[in-house]
Design an enzyme around this catalytic site. Structure first.
Site, short mmCIF file in Angstrom:
data_model
loop_
_atom_site.label_atom_id
_atom_site.label_comp_id
_atom_site.label_asym_id
_atom_site.label_seq_id
_atom_site.Cartn_x
_atom_site.Cartn_y
_atom_site.Cartn_z
N GLY A 85 37.60 -13.61 -19.61
CA GLY A 85 38.83 -12.94 -20.03
C GLY A 85 39.30 -11.88 -19.05
N ARG A 86 39.80 -10.80 -19.60
CA ARG A 86 40.40 -9.75 -18.76
C ARG A 86 39.38 -9.07 -17.86
NH1 ARG A 86 42.83 -5.93 -22.90
NH2 ARG A 86 43.04 -4.57 -21.10
N HIS A 195 20.25 4.29 -21.86
CA HIS A 195 21.69 4.45 -22.05
C HIS A 195 22.15 5.81 -21.51
CE1 HIS A 195 25.59 4.55 -23.97
NE2 HIS A 195 25.44 3.28 -24.26
N TRP A 197 24.62 7.76 -21.97
CA TRP A 197 25.12 8.75 -22.92
C TRP A 197 24.01 9.21 -23.86
CZ3 TRP A 197 29.07 11.89 -23.97
CH2 TRP A 197 29.27 12.31 -25.29
N GLU A 263 23.11 -5.20 -28.91
CA GLU A 263 22.40 -3.99 -28.48
C GLU A 263 21.41 -3.51 -29.55
OE1 GLU A 263 24.21 -1.14 -25.39
OE2 GLU A 263 24.55 -0.17 -27.32
#
Ligand SMILES: *[C@@H]1O[C@H](CO)[C@@H](O)[C@H](O)[C@H]1NC(C)=O
Ligand SMILES: *[C@@H]1O[C@H](CO)[C@@H](O)[C@H](O)[C@H]1NC(C)=O
Length: 308
Positions: A85-86, A195, A197, A263
């Site tokens: 996709g994008r 991760h 964050w 996840e």
């Protein structure tokens, strides 16, 4: 007679030592951690887990010691990337070019691109030293869960050929971009990405799956770290085990009307099957955050997930 016996003995010993040598060189795990890794070099971050797995931060490892060891081996590393996709339109070319420069530079690499069938084979202007294989996935992937399609596709290809083609395999998404050397320090049996964050946050706030009926559930008070689903590594067989457990977990949850994210399942998997190596947030920094002082050398940046 004695002479003959001696000769036989010598040949046997030689064969034996050759076998040992071969074993040594064929199994990269035999490199001792203390030969290349020094957790005391970084006192500002976690460099070793409770179960004694190294956490790779810039400054903790010796590129020279690793190079000496791995250059004696005929190593091939796979990199599987999902690009649809994008995200594929916007980032795939950049991802491949940056991987070419920074991913396992100096080693044989095979990049496996998983993309829609209508998309042309990418990488016409990439270095010949790097080989590519393109796997097609259904064009209507967005009707399904892309993670399920990705893992099913990857599992099928690991069984059919990847397990014979590479010693180690990483899986990433095209919305990441390599910025600096991502080398053999990252190789391992089961490699998890911290991760960017959540590493700096309180464990009680981790967005684990908490619904007790889900296969992916991690109750409050449990869990080691919050791992990022954007980057996973390991040997092909360990990868297959992760995929198997994940797809079974999804099927189980589906029957109960639950839909935990990939996840969440990954975090549960790594709680039960501890990673043998952890990559610091330097290996997948979210480009929308200004890096704190602990993050000194960003190897991979993730285009902000909110902007895609
Ligand atoms: C190294 O690996 C490649 C690919 O797996 C293989 O074609 C080649 O024969 C190997 N070379 C040696 C010296 O083992
Ligand atoms: C689970 O399903 C709900 C309702 O259909 C949806 O809003 C949510 O985004 C889904 N979660 C995941 C992780 O797919």
């Amino acid at each position: 007679m004695l002479n003959f016996r001696r000769k036989v003995l010598l040949v046997v010993l030689l064969a034996l030592s050759f076998m040992l040598l071969k074993r040594y060189f064929r199994n990269p795990a035999e490199l001792r951690l203390s030969d290349w890794f020094n957790p005391r070099k970084r006192t500002d971050v976690i460099t070793m887990t409770d179960w004694l797995a190294p956490v790779i931060w810039e400054g903790t490892f010796s590129r020279e010691a690793l190079r000496k060891h791995y250059h004696t081996q005929n190593l091939t590393v796979g990199l599987a990337v999902l690009a649809v996709g994008r995200i594929a339109d916007k980032y795939l070319e950049m991802f491949l070019q940056s991987a070419n420069r920074h991913f396992m530079a100096g080693y044989r690499v095979i990049i496996y691109v998983m993309t829609e069938s209508h998309r042309m084979a990418p990488g016409t202007n990439v270095k010949a030293a790097r080989s590519f294989q393109v796997f097609t996935i259904p064009d209507d992937i967005w009707w399904h869960d892309p993670d399920i399609v990705r893992m099913k596709t990857l599992g099928k290809h690991i069984v059919e050929h990847i397990q014979h083609e590479v010693d180690f395999l990483f899986s990433m998404t095209a919305s990441q971009i390599f910025q600096n050397d991502f080398g053999v320090e990252a190789l391992g049996l089961r490699v998890a990405q911290l991760h960017a964050w959540w590493y700096f946050k309180d464990a009680k706030d981790f967005p684990y799956e908490r619904r007790p009926t889900s296969t992916a559930c991690i109750p409050f008070g449990q869990g080691d770290f919050y791992y990022d689903g954007a980057l996973v590594g390991g040997t092909p067989l360990e990868f297959l085990d992760l995929i198997d457990v994940y797809l079974n977990g999804v099927a189980n949850d589906f029957q109960k009307g639950l839909n935990s994210s990939y996840e969440s399942h990954l975090n549960k998997y790594f709680l039960l099957n501890k990673p043998t190596k952890l990559l610091s947030p330097e290996y997948n920094w979210d480009s929308s955050f200004f890096p704190p002082p602990q993050v000194q050398y960003i190897k991979v940046a993730q285009h902000s997930r909110r902007r895609v």
